[in-house]
Design an enzyme around this catalytic site. Structure first.
Site, short mmCIF file in Angstrom:
data_model
loop_
_atom_site.label_atom_id
_atom_site.label_comp_id
_atom_site.label_asym_id
_atom_site.label_seq_id
_atom_site.Cartn_x
_atom_site.Cartn_y
_atom_site.Cartn_z
N PRO A 246 0.82 -1.25 0.14
CA PRO A 246 -0.03 -0.01 -0.02
C PRO A 246 0.79 1.12 0.03
O PRO A 246 0.89 2.08 1.04
CB PRO A 246 -0.89 -0.15 1.35
CG PRO A 246 0.07 -0.92 2.41
CD PRO A 246 0.90 -1.94 1.30
N CYS A 247 1.59 1.62 -1.04
CA CYS A 247 2.41 2.73 -1.27
C CYS A 247 1.40 4.19 -1.21
O CYS A 247 1.66 5.13 -0.84
CB CYS A 247 3.21 2.87 -2.43
SG CYS A 247 2.24 2.35 -4.20
#
Length: 282
Positions: A246-247
């Site tokens: 989850p950047c």
């Protein structure tokens, strides 16, 4: 920039030029520090603050880049390449490739030859996505503008791999995350190619809870590189696994959304969607 910062910058610029010019001799920390009139301890600290990586790691990147250029040429032997870039043996070249490129020199040269990749397309709340996997795990999960563009980008990573358009169980498990079904997350394996630093950053991203935001500086601190926010941002921008790694949960310290490989609008939408979903479960 004050006078001291300007002096430090000039010294680091001089050190970088020296390393670029003498990488074949594989200069050590003491040698480079002496050239810029600093103690090894202070040179190591200042270089890492400015460049985001240590002098040793910078030298490794320069060496591996030249080795990659040689591998893309006719038919040099690994011994010839190791000798040309100043490494004492082919085993050092092999270890350096594994550490930085996540593959052996042979695998780089062959661009994924003998690697079988299955890929499929799916619609998500945030647009069409391509998911691809090897026998080891998910190797790419990326938002795409068109199926052909997505496939072309995938093939550019391993141009000699064999590709099959097929949905498998790994794809199905990974895509469940878009329906907020995390029951299969432990069954999802990833096949990632990245440097040690990138892998550490991506691992830190996996630990950010759903509905929570953090900053580039926080990630840098979590991997014990508090002065490497810029390098962390670069590693986050290289993340090949959208949403699952989850950047999108990393924003600027100022509160601005910041960049996103697949567009800031999509990033904002994902953040809002996750927040709404979490709020709805309370």
């Amino acid at each position: 920039m004050n006078e001291q910062e300007q002096t430090n910058y000039s010294r680091i610029a001089e050190a970088i030029e020296y390393i670029r010019a003498h990488y074949k001799e594989q200069p050590g920390l003491d040698e480079v520090a002496e050239k810029v009139h600093l103690s090894p301890f202070h040179f190591q600290r200042i270089f890492t603050e400015w460049a985001g990586i240590s002098p040793k790691k910078f030298l490794q990147y320069i060496s591996i880049q030249h080795a990659k250029e040689l591998l893309n040429q006719s038919q040099p032997t690994l011994f010839d390449i190791a000798d040309t870039v100043g490494l004492s043996s082919t085993s050092r070249l092999h270890d350096l490739f594994i550490k930085i490129e996540g593959m052996t020199p042979g695998e780089y040269k062959n661009s994924g030859e003998n690697l079988s990749i299955q890929y499929s397309f799916s619609d998500t709340p945030f647009g069409k996505i391509l998911v691809a996997s090897t026998s080891s795990g998910i190797c790419q999960l990326t938002f795409i503008e068109s199926e052909q563009d997505g496939l072309t980008r995938l093939q550019s990573v391993f141009s000699n791999a064999s590709y099959t358009h097929a949905v498998n169980e790994m794809h199905e498990n990974a895509l469940r995350i878009f329906s907020m079904d995390w029951s299969k997350l432990k069954q999802i394996k990833l096949h990632l190619k990245g440097t040690d630093f990138q892998l550490k950053v991506w691992e830190a991203l996996l630990k950010i809870p759903v509905g929570t935001l953090t900053t580039y500086g926080d990630i840098a601190s979590k991997i014990y590189k508090p002065s490497a926010s810029r390098a962390v941002g670069t590693a986050i921008g290289s993340n090949p696994i959208a949403f699952l790694i989850p950047c999108h949960r990393v924003i600027q310290t100022s509160g601005n959304i910041g960049g996103y490989m697949w567009g800031p609008t999509r990033k904002t939408a994902i953040i809002g969607w996750e927040a709404a979903k979490i709020e709805g479960t309370k």
